[in-house]
Design a protein around this motif. Structure first.
Motif, PDB file in Angstrom:
ATOM      1  N   ALA A 227       0.720  -1.070   0.188  1.00 26.40           N
ATOM      2  CA  ALA A 227      -0.171  -0.113   0.079  1.00 26.40           C
ATOM      3  C   ALA A 227       0.958   1.160   0.165  1.00 26.40           C
ATOM      4  CB  ALA A 227      -1.091  -0.165   1.376  1.00 26.40           C
ATOM      5  N   GLY A 228       1.718   1.214   0.728  1.00 27.57           N
ATOM      6  CA  GLY A 228       2.794   2.328   0.707  1.00 27.57           C
ATOM      7  C   GLY A 228       3.845   2.167  -0.317  1.00 27.57           C
ATOM      8  N   GLN A 229       4.332   1.298  -0.772  1.00 29.16           N
ATOM      9  CA  GLN A 229       5.399   1.317  -1.853  1.00 29.16           C
ATOM     10  C   GLN A 229       4.602   1.629  -3.337  1.00 29.16           C
ATOM     11  OE1 GLN A 229       6.973  -2.686  -2.884  1.00 29.16           O
ATOM     12  NE2 GLN A 229       7.985  -1.820  -4.455  1.00 29.16           N
ATOM     13  N   PHE A 230       3.360   0.947  -3.620  1.00 29.20           N
ATOM     14  CA  PHE A 230       2.682   1.251  -4.739  1.00 29.20           C
ATOM     15  C   PHE A 230       2.724   2.648  -5.065  1.00 29.20           C
ATOM     16  CE2 PHE A 230       0.878  -2.822  -6.624  1.00 29.20           C
ATOM     17  CZ  PHE A 230       1.914  -3.419  -6.413  1.00 29.20           C
ATOM     18  N   ALA A 231       2.198   3.333  -3.962  1.00 26.54           N
ATOM     19  CA  ALA A 231       1.876   4.962  -3.992  1.00 26.54           C
ATOM     20  C   ALA A 231       3.076   5.628  -4.190  1.00 26.54           C
ATOM     21  CB  ALA A 231       1.055   5.022  -2.873  1.00 26.54           C
ATOM     22  N   GLY A 232       4.297   5.270  -3.371  1.00 25.74           N
ATOM     23  CA  GLY A 232       5.262   5.982  -3.501  1.00 25.74           C
ATOM     24  C   GLY A 232       5.790   5.891  -4.816  1.00 25.74           C
TER      25      GLY A 232
ATOM     26  N   LEU B   9      -4.449   7.272  -1.349  1.00 26.67           N
ATOM     27  CA  LEU B   9      -3.394   8.304  -1.265  1.00 26.67           C
ATOM     28  C   LEU B   9      -3.499   9.356  -2.614  1.00 26.67           C
ATOM     29  CD1 LEU B   9      -0.169   6.581   0.137  1.00 26.67           C
ATOM     30  CD2 LEU B   9      -1.979   7.688   1.404  1.00 26.67           C
ATOM     31  N   VAL B  10      -3.753   8.689  -3.627  1.00 23.07           N
ATOM     32  CA  VAL B  10      -4.169   9.631  -4.806  1.00 23.07           C
ATOM     33  C   VAL B  10      -5.232  10.529  -4.710  1.00 23.07           C
ATOM     34  CG1 VAL B  10      -4.929   9.641  -7.310  1.00 23.07           C
ATOM     35  CG2 VAL B  10      -2.995   8.258  -6.602  1.00 23.07           C
ATOM     36  N   THR B  11      -6.035  10.140  -4.075  1.00 23.35           N
ATOM     37  CA  THR B  11      -7.541  10.793  -3.749  1.00 23.35           C
ATOM     38  C   THR B  11      -6.979  12.213  -2.877  1.00 23.35           C
ATOM     39  OG1 THR B  11      -9.143   8.968  -3.573  1.00 23.35           O
ATOM     40  CG2 THR B  11      -9.868  10.944  -2.520  1.00 23.35           C
TER      41      THR B  11
END
Length: 467
Positions: free
Chosen positions: A256-261, A391-393
Motif C-alpha cells: 500500500a505504501g510502496q505502490f503509491a510511493g 493516497l491519490v485521492t
C-alpha cells in the motif's frame, strides 16, 4: 517489472491518449483491481488444473493483452487492455510461486530460492524503470506495452521446455461459487476506494459500493467455512496461523505504501523536476539497487534471525525513507531530494520482500501451494491498489486546494506529492508495528514449523487454528 515500466510512461500515456489527471491512476489500478480480485481463483485453479498449465495460459493471455494495450487509441481501450493483463497475471503469478515452493525442499534450499525470486523481482523493478524510460523517450510509450509480448512468449517456451507437466488436483474441483463471491467482493472493495477520486467517501455511490463489497465478502467467508465445503478456495485455517496471517497483513501494508510511493515519485520527477523519461527511469535505479541489496541481506540472515527480526527494522527503514521523500521541494534536485531517500527506502523494502514469502508458504502440502501463493499475491495487489487509490485521492484534493489558494502549479503539485509520500511512510510504519506484534518470535516460528502441514480436509484441525 510490469508495474514499474508503466509508472515511468504514465505522463506520456496521459498525453497520448488524453487521460484526465484524476483518471490516470486507472492505468495502474485497472490492472491491480483485476489482478488482486482474481488471484485467489487463479491460485486455486493452479492447484486443481496443474501449475504449468495455468502458468502457460496466463502468459498467453498476458501477451495478447499487452499487444492490445500497445495498439490502444483511447483511454477506454487502454484500461480494457490493462484489465485483461490483470486476468493473465492472476493465473501466471500464483502458479509461478507455487512451482517454486513445491520444487524446492523446505529450509536453506527454499530460502535461497525465495531470495533469488525476490532479487529477480528487484532487478525486474530496476530494469522496468530504466527500460520504461528508454522505450518511452526513444520509441514512444506504446513500446512499454509491446515489450511484454516477447517476454510473455519466452515464459511460455521456457515453461513448456523445462517445467514438468505435473499432476492436476486429483479429483479436486474448483470452487466456482467461492470464486464469484471472493472476486466480486475484492473487486467492489478496490473499486469503491479507487473511485473516491470521483465520488466522495460519504457519497451514496462510494458507501453503496463498499457495502456491496462487505456483503459479498461475508457471504464468501460463510461459503468457504461451511461444513460441506470439501475444496474451498481459501482454507481460513491458514490465515489463523500467526506466521501466515501476519505475513499477508504485513505485505498488504508494505505494498500500500510502496505502490503509491513509486507513483508519486515518478510524477514528481517528470512533472516538477521536468526530467525526460530516460532520466526519470535512471533516477529510480538507486531505489532498485537498495532493494537488491536489502533482498540479499534478508536472504542471508533469514535462516538465522527469522522473519520478525528482519521485518521490523526493514519496515522502519522503509518508513523513514518514504517519510524523507515527503520533504521534496518544487525547486529540488535528484541529489538533494531523491538519492538519499531512495537508498534508505529501497533497502528497507528489499529486506521486507523475502521473509513474508517464506512465512506464508512454508509447511504446506503441494495441493495448497497455489492457494497460499495466491493469498500472498492478493495481499500485495489489493494493498497496492487500495493504498494507491486512497493516497491519490488525498494528493489530488490537496493539490486542488493549493491551486485554489493561489499556489503556483509546481508548488501545489509538490505539496500534494509530498503529503502522499509522507502518508506512504506512515503506512509502512504501521507495517513494522504489525510485524512486531503479530508475527511469532523466532523460537515459536521454528517450533510451529513441523505442525504447519495442512489437512486435506476443508476444516483445519482445532489445534492448527490456535497457532
Amino acid at each position: 517489472m510490469v508495474m514499474s515500466i508503466v509508472n515511468v510512461a504514465l505522463p506520456a500515456i496521459r498525453t497520448g491518449l488524453g487521460f484526465a489527471p484524476d483518471q490516470l491512476s486507472w492505468v495502474v489500478n485497472a490492472y491491480s483491481l483485476v489482478f488482486g480480485g482474481l488471484l485467489l481463483l487463479g491460485g486455486r485453479a493452479a492447484d486443481v488444473y496443474g501449475q504449468r498449465r495455468l502458468l502457460v495460459s496466463g502468459a498467453v493471455v498476458f501477451a495478447v493483452a499487452s499487444l492490445g494495450g500497445a495498439l490502444a487509441q483511447s483511454p477506454v481501450q487502454m484500461i480494457v487492455a490493462r484489465v485483461v493483463q490483470g486476468l493473465g497475471a492472476a493465473a501466471l503469478a500464483p502458479a509461478a510461486l507455487a512451482i517454486l515452493t513445491t520444487t524446492q525442499r523446505e529450509g536453506r534450499e527454499r530460502t535461497r530460492a525465495l531470495g533469488v525470486y525476490a532479487a529477480v523481482s528487484a532487478v525486474g523493478g530496476a530494469a522496468g524503470v530504466l527500460f520504461g524510460g528508454l522505450l518511452t523517450e526513444y520509441g514512444g510509450w506504446r513500446w512499454v506495452m509491446l515489450v511484454n509480448v516477447p517476454m510473455a512468449l519466452a515464459v511460455v517456451w521456457l515453461a513448456m521446455r523445462h517445467i514438468p507437466q505435473g499432476a492436476s488436483g486429483g479429483g479436486r474441483r474448483l470452487d466456482v461459487l467461492g470464486g464469484i463471491l471472493g472476486t466480486g467482493g475484492v473487486g467492489l472493495l478496490v473499486l469503491g476506494v479507487v473511485r473516491t477520486n470521483e465520488y466522495a467517501w460519504t457519497s451514496g455511490m462510494t458507501l453503496g459500493t463498499l457495502a456491496g463489497a462487505v456483503v459479498l465478502l461475508v457471504a464468501f467467508v460463510m461459503v468457504e467455512t461451511r461444513p460441506s465445503a470439501t475444496d474451498p478456495l481459501v482454507r481460513f485455517g491458514l490465515l489463523a496461523r500467526r506466521s501466515v496471517g501476519g505475513a499477508n497483513l504485513f505485505m498488504l501494508l508494505v505494498c500500500a505504501g510502496q505502490f503509491a510511493g513509486f507513483y508519486f515519485v515518478s510524477l514528481y520527477l517528470q512533472q516538477v523536476l521536468e526530467m525526460k523519461p530516460v532520466a526519470a527511469g535512471t533516477a529510480f535505479l538507486p531505489f532498485c539497487a537498495g532493494m537488491i541489496a536489502g533482498s540479499a541481506v534478508s536472504t542471508r540472515l533469514l535462516g538465522t534471525l527469522g522473519s520478525k527480526a528482519l521485518l521490523v527494522p526493514g519496515g522502519l527503514l522503509a518508513a523513514v525513507g518514504f517519510g524523507w521523500f515527503g520533504l521534496i521541494s518544487a525547486s529540488g534536485s535528484f541529489v538533494a531530494d531523491i538519492l538519499g531517500p531512495s537508498l534508505v527506502a529501497g533497502f528497507g523494502i528489499g529486506v521486507c520482500f523475502v521473509p513474508p514469502t517464506g512465512a506464508a508458504t512454508s509447511g504446506l502440502a503441494p495441493h495448497e501451494a497455489g492457494m497460499a501463493s495466491a493469498l500472498l499475491n492478493s495481499a500485495r495487489q489489493i494493498g497496492g491498489a487500495i493504498g494507491l487509490a486512497a493516497l491519490v485521492t488525498v494528493q489530488v484534493r490537496h493539490t486542488e486546494d493549493g491551486l485554489a489558494a493561489g499556489d503556483a502549479p509546481k508548488e501545489a503539485m509538490t505539496s500534494g506529492f509530498g503529503l502522499g509520500l509522507g502518508l506512504a511512510g506512515a503506512i509502512l510504519a504501521v507495517a513494522a508495528l504489525t510485524a512486531a506484534f503479530v508475527l511469532p518470535s523466532r523460537a515459536r516460528e521454528t517450533a510451529a514449523a513441523p505442525a504447519a502441514a495442512p489437512s486435506d480436509r476443508a476444516g483445519a484441525p482445532a489445534t492448527e487454528a490456535r497457532q
